[in-house]
Motif scaffolding. Structure first.
Motif, PDB file in Angstrom:
ATOM      1  N   TYR A 125      42.982 -36.135 -35.848  1.00  0.00           N
ATOM      2  CA  TYR A 125      43.979 -35.558 -34.942  1.00  0.00           C
ATOM      3  C   TYR A 125      44.025 -36.311 -33.612  1.00  0.00           C
ATOM      4  N   ALA A 137      46.335 -39.211 -34.655  1.00  0.00           N
ATOM      5  CA  ALA A 137      47.648 -38.853 -35.203  1.00  0.00           C
ATOM      6  C   ALA A 137      48.475 -37.971 -34.267  1.00  0.00           C
ATOM      7  N   LYS A 138      47.835 -37.088 -33.522  1.00  0.00           N
ATOM      8  CA  LYS A 138      48.517 -36.163 -32.600  1.00  0.00           C
ATOM      9  C   LYS A 138      49.529 -35.268 -33.321  1.00  0.00           C
ATOM     10  N   ASN A 139      49.300 -35.042 -34.621  1.00  0.00           N
ATOM     11  CA  ASN A 139      50.180 -34.209 -35.432  1.00  0.00           C
ATOM     12  C   ASN A 139      49.301 -33.484 -36.442  1.00  0.00           C
ATOM     13  N   GLN A 140      49.390 -32.163 -36.468  1.00  0.00           N
ATOM     14  CA  GLN A 140      48.483 -31.374 -37.303  1.00  0.00           C
ATOM     15  C   GLN A 140      48.636 -31.710 -38.786  1.00  0.00           C
ATOM     16  N   GLN A 141      49.873 -31.743 -39.280  1.00  0.00           N
ATOM     17  CA  GLN A 141      50.091 -32.001 -40.700  1.00  0.00           C
ATOM     18  C   GLN A 141      49.578 -33.394 -41.085  1.00  0.00           C
ATOM     19  N   GLU A 142      49.880 -34.357 -40.269  1.00  0.00           N
ATOM     20  CA  GLU A 142      49.423 -35.724 -40.549  1.00  0.00           C
ATOM     21  C   GLU A 142      47.900 -35.805 -40.486  1.00  0.00           C
ATOM     22  N   ALA A 143      47.300 -35.117 -39.528  1.00  0.00           N
ATOM     23  CA  ALA A 143      45.836 -35.118 -39.411  1.00  0.00           C
ATOM     24  C   ALA A 143      45.197 -34.464 -40.638  1.00  0.00           C
ATOM     25  N   TYR A 188      48.523 -45.048 -38.452  1.00  0.00           N
ATOM     26  CA  TYR A 188      49.321 -45.242 -37.237  1.00  0.00           C
ATOM     27  C   TYR A 188      49.996 -46.613 -37.248  1.00  0.00           C
ATOM     28  N   LYS A 241      52.820 -46.738 -39.815  1.00  0.00           N
ATOM     29  CA  LYS A 241      54.001 -46.026 -39.335  1.00  0.00           C
ATOM     30  C   LYS A 241      54.743 -46.860 -38.297  1.00  0.00           C
TER      31      LYS A 241
END
Length: 162
Positions: A15, A18-24, A63, A66
């Motif tokens: 996290y 990624a700074k995104n819960q789903q991605e983490a 990261y 992406k």
């Protein structure tokens, strides 16, 4: 048992990148898959640190991947593929002419770049589809696209397409 013990720690590591819960959450799962694959190489020195390193590198790789996908082919591709409302036959002819120039330019590229560029940008195929078509690894497709973009920046000028 290991997954239950370390899942929160691995999630925190992924996290943080990624700074995104789903991605983490996805990256956490991927980390544990990589951990299982790498267990034979583990040398019994700081398991949590070793696992954290796997999680961090998994998140960083994601990261970077992406970021590469967001990279534009070049600055001149937008007008070629966008249809304007109420465009005239003349404007459509100009677009088709530009598109043809791009295709000719792609044909002038080295073969190993040409195949992946054409499939990715013109046929709009995914890395996996291209890899399957060309019978190469997805990482190879990714690297060839990266090198092709670099080659295009060095060898093409926007003026060549206007």
């Amino acid at each position: 048992m290991l997954i239950e013990k370390y899942k929160h720690h691995v999630f925190k590591v992924t996290y943080s990148v990624a700074k995104n819960q789903q991605e983490a959450e996805d990256l956490t799962q991927e980390t544990f898959i990589k951990m299982v694959d790498a267990l034979p190489s583990y040398q019994a020195q700081g398991f949590k640190t070793w696992l954290s390193r796997i999680a961090y590198h998994t998140a960083i790789d994601s990261y970077r991947k992406k970021k590469r996908r967001q990279e534009d082919l070049t600055s001149f591709d937008e007008p070629i593929f966008q249809m304007e409302q109420g465009s005239s036959a003349e404007a459509e002819m100009l677009r088709q002419s530009q598109k043809e120039k791009v295709r000719e330019a792609i044909e002038s590229m080295p073969v190993k770049f040409r195949d992946v560029v054409f499939r990715y940008y013109i046929q709009e195929k995914t890395y996996a589809e291209i890899a399957l078509d060309l019978n190469i690894a997805e990482k190879t497709v990714e690297m060839r696209l990266y090198r092709a973009r670099k080659w295009m920046r060095q060898n093409w000028k926007e003026d060549d397409f206007s």
